[in-house]
Enzyme design. Sequence first.
Site, PDB file in Angstrom:
ATOM      1  N   GLU A  84     -28.013   7.762 102.283  1.00  0.00           N
ATOM      2  CA  GLU A  84     -28.787   8.830 101.728  1.00  0.00           C
ATOM      3  C   GLU A  84     -28.569   8.940 100.439  1.00  0.00           C
ATOM      4  O   GLU A  84     -29.475   9.384  99.754  1.00  0.00           O
ATOM      5  CB  GLU A  84     -28.920  10.006 102.804  1.00  0.00           C
ATOM      6  CG  GLU A  84     -29.771  11.028 102.379  1.00  0.00           C
ATOM      7  CD  GLU A  84     -29.820  11.986 101.359  1.00  0.00           C
ATOM      8  OE1 GLU A  84     -30.672  12.487 101.021  1.00  0.00           O
ATOM      9  OE2 GLU A  84     -28.507  11.942 100.727  1.00  0.00           O
ATOM     10  N   GLU A  85     -27.531   9.194  99.988  1.00  0.00           N
ATOM     11  CA  GLU A  85     -27.158   9.718  98.549  1.00  0.00           C
ATOM     12  C   GLU A  85     -27.563   8.578  97.168  1.00  0.00           C
ATOM     13  O   GLU A  85     -27.738   8.965  96.393  1.00  0.00           O
ATOM     14  CB  GLU A  85     -25.699   9.732  98.357  1.00  0.00           C
ATOM     15  CG  GLU A  85     -25.215  11.083  99.230  1.00  0.00           C
ATOM     16  CD  GLU A  85     -25.491  12.261  98.693  1.00  0.00           C
ATOM     17  OE1 GLU A  85     -26.505  12.439  97.770  1.00  0.00           O
ATOM     18  OE2 GLU A  85     -25.132  13.263  99.285  1.00  0.00           O
ATOM     19  N   ASP A  93     -30.527  18.388 106.350  1.00  0.00           N
ATOM     20  CA  ASP A  93     -29.846  18.172 105.267  1.00  0.00           C
ATOM     21  C   ASP A  93     -29.791  19.462 104.628  1.00  0.00           C
ATOM     22  O   ASP A  93     -30.411  20.480 104.944  1.00  0.00           O
ATOM     23  CB  ASP A  93     -30.354  17.077 104.453  1.00  0.00           C
ATOM     24  CG  ASP A  93     -29.476  16.407 103.356  1.00  0.00           C
ATOM     25  OD1 ASP A  93     -28.280  17.257 103.121  1.00  0.00           O
ATOM     26  OD2 ASP A  93     -29.879  15.350 103.134  1.00  0.00           O
ATOM     27  N   ASP A 125     -22.596  18.432 102.130  1.00  0.00           N
ATOM     28  CA  ASP A 125     -23.785  17.756 101.927  1.00  0.00           C
ATOM     29  C   ASP A 125     -23.260  16.083 102.322  1.00  0.00           C
ATOM     30  O   ASP A 125     -22.861  15.397 101.600  1.00  0.00           O
ATOM     31  CB  ASP A 125     -24.349  17.857 100.586  1.00  0.00           C
ATOM     32  CG  ASP A 125     -25.439  16.552 100.456  1.00  0.00           C
ATOM     33  OD1 ASP A 125     -26.015  16.144 101.535  1.00  0.00           O
ATOM     34  OD2 ASP A 125     -25.801  16.518  99.304  1.00  0.00           O
ATOM     35  N   HIS A 164     -23.376  19.276  95.413  1.00  0.00           N
ATOM     36  CA  HIS A 164     -22.976  18.153  94.653  1.00  0.00           C
ATOM     37  C   HIS A 164     -21.761  18.318  93.710  1.00  0.00           C
ATOM     38  O   HIS A 164     -21.474  17.741  92.757  1.00  0.00           O
ATOM     39  CB  HIS A 164     -23.866  17.436  93.733  1.00  0.00           C
ATOM     40  CG  HIS A 164     -24.892  16.738  94.850  1.00  0.00           C
ATOM     41  ND1 HIS A 164     -25.502  15.496  94.502  1.00  0.00           N
ATOM     42  CD2 HIS A 164     -25.145  16.394  95.998  1.00  0.00           C
ATOM     43  CE1 HIS A 164     -26.274  14.843  95.302  1.00  0.00           C
ATOM     44  NE2 HIS A 164     -25.830  15.529  96.448  1.00  0.00           N
ATOM     45  N   HIS A 194     -27.116  12.419 107.234  1.00  0.00           N
ATOM     46  CA  HIS A 194     -26.185  11.377 106.770  1.00  0.00           C
ATOM     47  C   HIS A 194     -24.713  11.789 106.582  1.00  0.00           C
ATOM     48  O   HIS A 194     -24.229  12.979 106.355  1.00  0.00           O
ATOM     49  CB  HIS A 194     -26.882  10.878 105.347  1.00  0.00           C
ATOM     50  CG  HIS A 194     -26.578  12.070 104.285  1.00  0.00           C
ATOM     51  ND1 HIS A 194     -25.702  11.987 103.297  1.00  0.00           N
ATOM     52  CD2 HIS A 194     -27.813  13.099 103.877  1.00  0.00           C
ATOM     53  CE1 HIS A 194     -25.903  12.885 102.398  1.00  0.00           C
ATOM     54  NE2 HIS A 194     -27.205  13.630 102.822  1.00  0.00           N
TER      55      HIS A 194
END
Length: 345
Positions: A222-223, A242, A188, A322, A71
């Site tokens: 995706e998030e 991922d 990510d 994150h 993603h």
Amino acid sequence: MNIQPNEEYVVDRLQKLLSIPSPSGYTMQAMKWIAEEADKLGVPVEWNAKGGAILTLPGEDSSRTIALSAHVDTLGAMVRSISAYGTLRITSVGGFSMNSIENEYCQIHTRSGQVYTGTILSTQPSVHVYSEARTFERKESNMEVRIDELVNTKEDVLALGIGVGDFISFDARPVVTPSGYVKSRHLDDKASVAALLGLLESAQREQWKPRYTVKLLISNYEEVGHGAASIPGDIAEMIAVDMGAIGDDLSCKETDVSICAKDSSGPYDYEMTSRLINLAQQLAIPHAVDIYPRYSSDASAALKAGHNIRAALIGPGVHASHSMERTHKQAVINTTRLLAAYIRQ
């Protein structure tokens, strides 16, 4: 079976992609860049209704289709409201802790195409002014964006063209160190997108084909949980590519390829996961098999949407996910190697 990706190409494309703002819902520039890269590699691109890209790599046998997904969307925020004194209150896009974005530079993207810069701060940012500045709770309602413009009122901000619902992207600040680490926000999952581009570049440069048709799904939601909820109907297997998480009770390192046996959506396909482990062992690829109880992937979204597929999950190990993330280029390159081995068997 054992290919050697072009490291310079992969790292260069990763740095370029990291510099393009793409919070979930605002990924148009990044997707345009993906399409341009695919065109340079001679790979056709199709688009789904919500702007995700499908890149097709023809196989020696077209009777079966395998999907590899990554993603391009990232964490970010939107303007929730404008304060009377000219700052922006925010609402999160994706799941992150507020302390991870405090004091970070950002960009505000208006609906008319203007871009302004700012800084994300708590509403009590100075220890010289606020007695509770050190202990003040970092939560969404206590955070704001200080805009780098001459604004003192809500009306000043509105005059700039900034409004509720405008996207806010966090500056990635990518750095590649002499020791091979890549540190940046949004690894990510842009590190995995770079790994997939490395796969395509290798196939073009070395003129090899996968055993079966491969569709690379570059998703853009995706998030927020529905990136690959809809996938082409001819897909039988899907590997979500991922980032691998690092921390307590986990064995993955930043130099490893992570192979996830189970996440919050349940166990991944036993045969696919075992095959990936065996290939990593055969090729002497540094890897780790882990369980991620607070994690889900594009494969999770596809399975929950009812697609009749088998699925697995791998990716480069990423520390401080994150937040201000870090991986090593070895993990990204070896992710490409493992994927190439899987699709060529």
